[in-house]
Design an enzyme around this catalytic site. Structure first.
Site, PDB file in Angstrom:
ATOM      1  N   ASP A   1       0.815  -1.163   0.131  1.00  0.00           N
ATOM      2  CA  ASP A   1       0.173  -0.004   0.209  1.00  0.00           C
ATOM      3  C   ASP A   1       0.931   1.272  -0.050  1.00  0.00           C
ATOM      4  O   ASP A   1       1.706   1.380   1.025  1.00  0.00           O
ATOM      5  CB  ASP A   1      -1.145  -0.024   1.149  1.00  0.00           C
ATOM      6  CG  ASP A   1      -1.814   1.070   1.260  1.00  0.00           C
ATOM      7  OD1 ASP A   1      -1.788   1.714   0.304  1.00  0.00           O
ATOM      8  OD2 ASP A   1      -2.917   1.084   2.272  1.00  0.00           O
TER       9      ASP A   1
ATOM     10  N   ALA B   1       0.463   5.076  -0.353  1.00  0.00           N
ATOM     11  CA  ALA B   1      -0.437   6.325  -0.431  1.00  0.00           C
ATOM     12  C   ALA B   1       0.186   7.604  -0.028  1.00  0.00           C
ATOM     13  O   ALA B   1      -0.337   8.817  -0.168  1.00  0.00           O
ATOM     14  CB  ALA B   1      -1.296   6.245   0.941  1.00  0.00           C
TER      15      ALA B   1
END
Ligand code: LMR
Length: 394
Positions: free
Chosen positions: A208, A210
């Site tokens: 992930d 971000a």
């Protein structure tokens, strides 16, 4: 039927934002939700995005559907931004998603479809919504040690010991950079060891990312993702454009599935597009189009990068100021980690009681695990936070 519904617990981060809004104190300080703010407390629209929006208004002639996987120009631009030339383009299946959260959800959906019994290993701690989505989907979660509360750095020995428990087909969720909520990150030597462990076990990395561009720089923050993509047979990558393009509400993200075996590309791409169709049909396009316009235009891209760099350096300066202030007030180096952490967040190591006291007595709002959003501070509020921390005994 609605009588069968049960109350849902409020998301902790969003509930905190609500509590902050309801606090009448003028001196209150919001260090909660991960949204960038200038020293004046504004979340600006980035200059290049504003120009792209104006241009888009002039040239866009239709709002008819894009491709089910999203606009190909957006997918290519984002694959380039995140992966560089770490893997050949024809190894990467990808879909546009509603934000990074949409990409995370679609990644879990793909895992569930391919290997329903896969366990998902998550760092302790991780972004609370990872856990919430996994629980909602009924997937099995195993947590691995990550944060060393004594040093506020990474407990790498603990992490590696827990990854000994991996079985073939397990998925390991990793934060590509700027770990949320701790701010403590692996170095490249540690990433190498993690990759060796995963490959030895036959486990699949899911990354992930971000906050690319908020840590050590756009390229530097992508280094780990690129290393993993180049060295593992398969990897899932969920990337968000919310923060580094400042387009939070446009819901712009991408899920990439990298397979080194070329023959798997077509079926993987087909399954990703299928998942878009089942969950929301076509992904949102407005933010994605702005991103591809910015990345595809030399001047806009240069300006975007320059503004992102200003944001990054501003946060680093606040980190150094806070670490310095805490050193002065405490007479010790035990808060040096604040300057070492990277990204929007740092976990300060305060207890839930100390966090509550900072909120009640000092009007300082941070997540219950003592995560602060560095960008919620400015030069004037750093000393206020430092004094409050010392006052409550952190
Ligand atoms: C955060 O962690 O604060 C952000 O990712 C915003 C969110 O949706 O939780």
């Amino acid at each position: 039927m609605f009588e069968h519904l049960k109350e849902k617990p409020a998301d902790k981060i969003l509930a905190l934002a609500q509590a902050y809004r309801e606090d009448p104190r003028e001196t209150k300080i919001d260090l909660g939700v991960g949204v960038y703010r200038t020293p004046e407390g504004v979340t600006p629209i980035m200059r290049a995005i504003k120009v792209a929006e104006k241009r888009l208004w002039e040239v866009e002639t239709t709002k008819a559907y894009t491709a089910l996987a999203g606009d190909p120009a957006f997918l290519d631009a984002m694959i380039g931004l995140v992966l560089g030339d770490a893997v050949a383009r024809d190894r990467v299946a990808a879909i546009a998603t509603p934000g990074g959260t949409g990409a995370v959800r679609q990644a879990f959906e793909l895992v569930k479809m391919a290997t329903p019994d896969a366990r998902i290993f998550v760092s302790d701690p991780t972004w609370p919504n990872h856990l919430s989505i996994l629980a909602h989907m009924g997937m099995e979660v195993v947590s691995y040690r990550y944060f060393d509360a004594a040093t506020c750095g990474v407990d790498f020995a603990g992490m590696m010991a827990d990854l000994e428990g991996l079985r073939a087909g397990d998925v390991v969720l990793l934060h590509g950079c700027c770990h949320n909520p701790t701010g403590a990150n692996l170095n490249l030597t540690e990433w190498r060891a993690v990759v060796e462990r995963l490959n030895a076990a036959g486990a699949l990395p899911m990354i992930d990312i971000a906050y690319q561009g908020f840590g050590d720089g756009l390229e530097e923050d992508a280094a780990a993702v690129r290393f993993v993509a180049a060295n593992c047979p398969e990897v899932l990558i969920a990337a968000s454009c919310s923060k580094n393009f400042g387009i939070y509400r446009e819901r712009t993200g991408i899920l990439m599935a990298v397979a080194q075996e070329a023959g798997l590309h077509k079926v993987t791409q087909g399954n990703l597009a299928y998942l878009n169709r089942q969950n929301y049909s076509f992904p949102p396009d407005h933010g994605a189009r702005l991103v591809s316009m910015v990345l595809g235009d030399d001047d806009l891209r240069a300006d975007w990068q320059a503004e992102l760099e200003e944001v990054r350096l501003g946060m680093l300066k606040l980190r150094e100021q806070l670490a310095g202030e805490l050193q002065r007030l405490s007479g010790s180096d035990r808060f040096g980690f604040v300057a070492q952490h990277r990204g929007m967040f740092s976990r300060l190591g305060a207890s839930p009681e100390q966090v509550a006291r900072m909120r009640e007595e000092h009007g300082i709002y941070m997540v219950g695990d003592s995560r602060i959003n560095i960008a919620g501070l400015n030069a004037a509020t750093v000393p206020v936070l430092a004094r409050a921390m010392i006052a409550v005994g952190v």
